[in-house]
Scaffold this active site. Sequence first.
Site, short mmCIF file in Angstrom:
data_model
loop_
_atom_site.label_atom_id
_atom_site.label_comp_id
_atom_site.label_asym_id
_atom_site.label_seq_id
_atom_site.Cartn_x
_atom_site.Cartn_y
_atom_site.Cartn_z
N LYS B 99 0.85 -1.19 0.00
CA LYS B 99 0.00 0.00 0.00
C LYS B 99 0.89 1.24 0.00
O LYS B 99 1.66 1.46 0.93
CB LYS B 99 -0.91 0.03 1.24
CG LYS B 99 -1.73 1.29 1.31
CD LYS B 99 -2.58 1.41 2.56
CE LYS B 99 -3.02 2.85 2.75
NZ LYS B 99 -3.81 3.04 3.97
N GLY B 160 -8.64 8.78 9.62
CA GLY B 160 -8.90 8.84 11.05
C GLY B 160 -10.01 9.80 11.45
O GLY B 160 -10.24 10.00 12.64
N ALA B 186 -10.01 5.22 3.97
CA ALA B 186 -10.10 6.34 4.91
C ALA B 186 -11.44 7.05 4.84
O ALA B 186 -12.01 7.26 3.77
CB ALA B 186 -9.00 7.37 4.68
N GLY B 187 -11.93 7.41 6.02
CA GLY B 187 -13.14 8.21 6.13
C GLY B 187 -14.31 7.50 6.78
O GLY B 187 -15.22 8.14 7.31
N ASN B 208 -9.34 1.46 9.57
CA ASN B 208 -8.60 1.13 10.79
C ASN B 208 -9.27 1.77 12.00
O ASN B 208 -9.81 1.10 12.88
CB ASN B 208 -7.15 1.60 10.65
CG ASN B 208 -6.22 1.08 11.76
OD1 ASN B 208 -5.04 0.88 11.54
ND2 ASN B 208 -6.73 0.82 12.96
N THR B 209 -9.30 3.11 12.01
CA THR B 209 -9.76 3.82 13.21
C THR B 209 -11.22 3.52 13.57
O THR B 209 -11.55 3.42 14.75
CB THR B 209 -9.59 5.34 12.99
OG1 THR B 209 -8.28 5.58 12.49
CG2 THR B 209 -9.77 6.10 14.28
#
Lengths: 85, 256
Positions: B99, B160, B186-187, B208-209
């Site tokens: 990535k 995040g 992301a998002g 992830n977050t």
Amino acid sequence: MGPGLIREAKASLMSLDGTAGVMINGEHRRVPSGTSLAQLIAEVGLDPQRVAVERNLEIVPRSTFGEVTVEDGDEYEIVHFVGGG
Amino acid sequence: MTDTWTVADRTFTSRLIVGTGKYKDFEQSAAAVEASGAEIVTVAVRRVNISDPKQPMLVDFIDPKKVTYLPNTAGCFTAVEAIRTLRLAREAGGWDLVKLEVLGEAKTLYPDMRETLLATEVLANEGFKPMVYCVDDPIAAKQLEEAGAVAIMPLGAPIGSGLGIQNLVTIRLIVEGAKVPVLVDAGVGTASDAAVAMELGCDGVLMNTAIAEAKDPIMMARAMKLAVESGRLAYLSGRMAKRRYADPSSPLAGLI
């Protein structure tokens, strides 16, 4: 005296006490002259199968750790995988 | 029906890729991966702590033989740093599927597309298979594909942030134009966001977050697994057309 001469002078001084000074992940270490990279990794306490090594900005293939001799002034980065996104 | 997707000749069933950062400990990280059903996890490349070399390692908890490790370049702000990091990653793990993310600034963690494109070209020429974090720009996505990106991974909102997919139209444009898989990276903040991404026709979602910072990460991991699956099914099933006014569901004939 140019930088090359200084380096040579330092190198000859280092060799007097039979050790080589290296940087590993930004930390200074001294090892006996003639130490192989494989021995250095073992000395630090790492499993060579789990890390990757860069020596003076060049990747060192794991299969050659035993053949690489640590030189005075070498800079090593030893990395592994950590959690990340 | 088996519904799989393929990136750089590797075929996967799960369309959810999860990060392994920000967890309380390795046990929780591993349990979340398990609950998410993810077959690919992102990992970061960092210096070994040579003062404490016997610290537990991620590979003791998440087996790279069972789950595909996708090394990232998080924290890299130039092409040179990112390429250096991935060369080390390839040596550490033997993987060419990586990535790539090259960040432009710390405040938004928006990608620097000039550096990203440059790094994509170099990596592809060196035999890497870069999955590339990028802006939601259909032209940039095309350029990345031409440069050798094996997957296009536009952000749905800043890394995040958990703001949800803020750019439905541009994500959809990228999906329509791409010949390689498109994943929202992301998002996502909660399960419905993941479903939205999948309903747009994305091949997958990376997060992830949203899992790691949930009060119960393991339960949220399962919620995300179900959301990605249901979003995908909804996309495949072909949703109804929207109407401006009501249309009764019960027959009008036979009313008493």
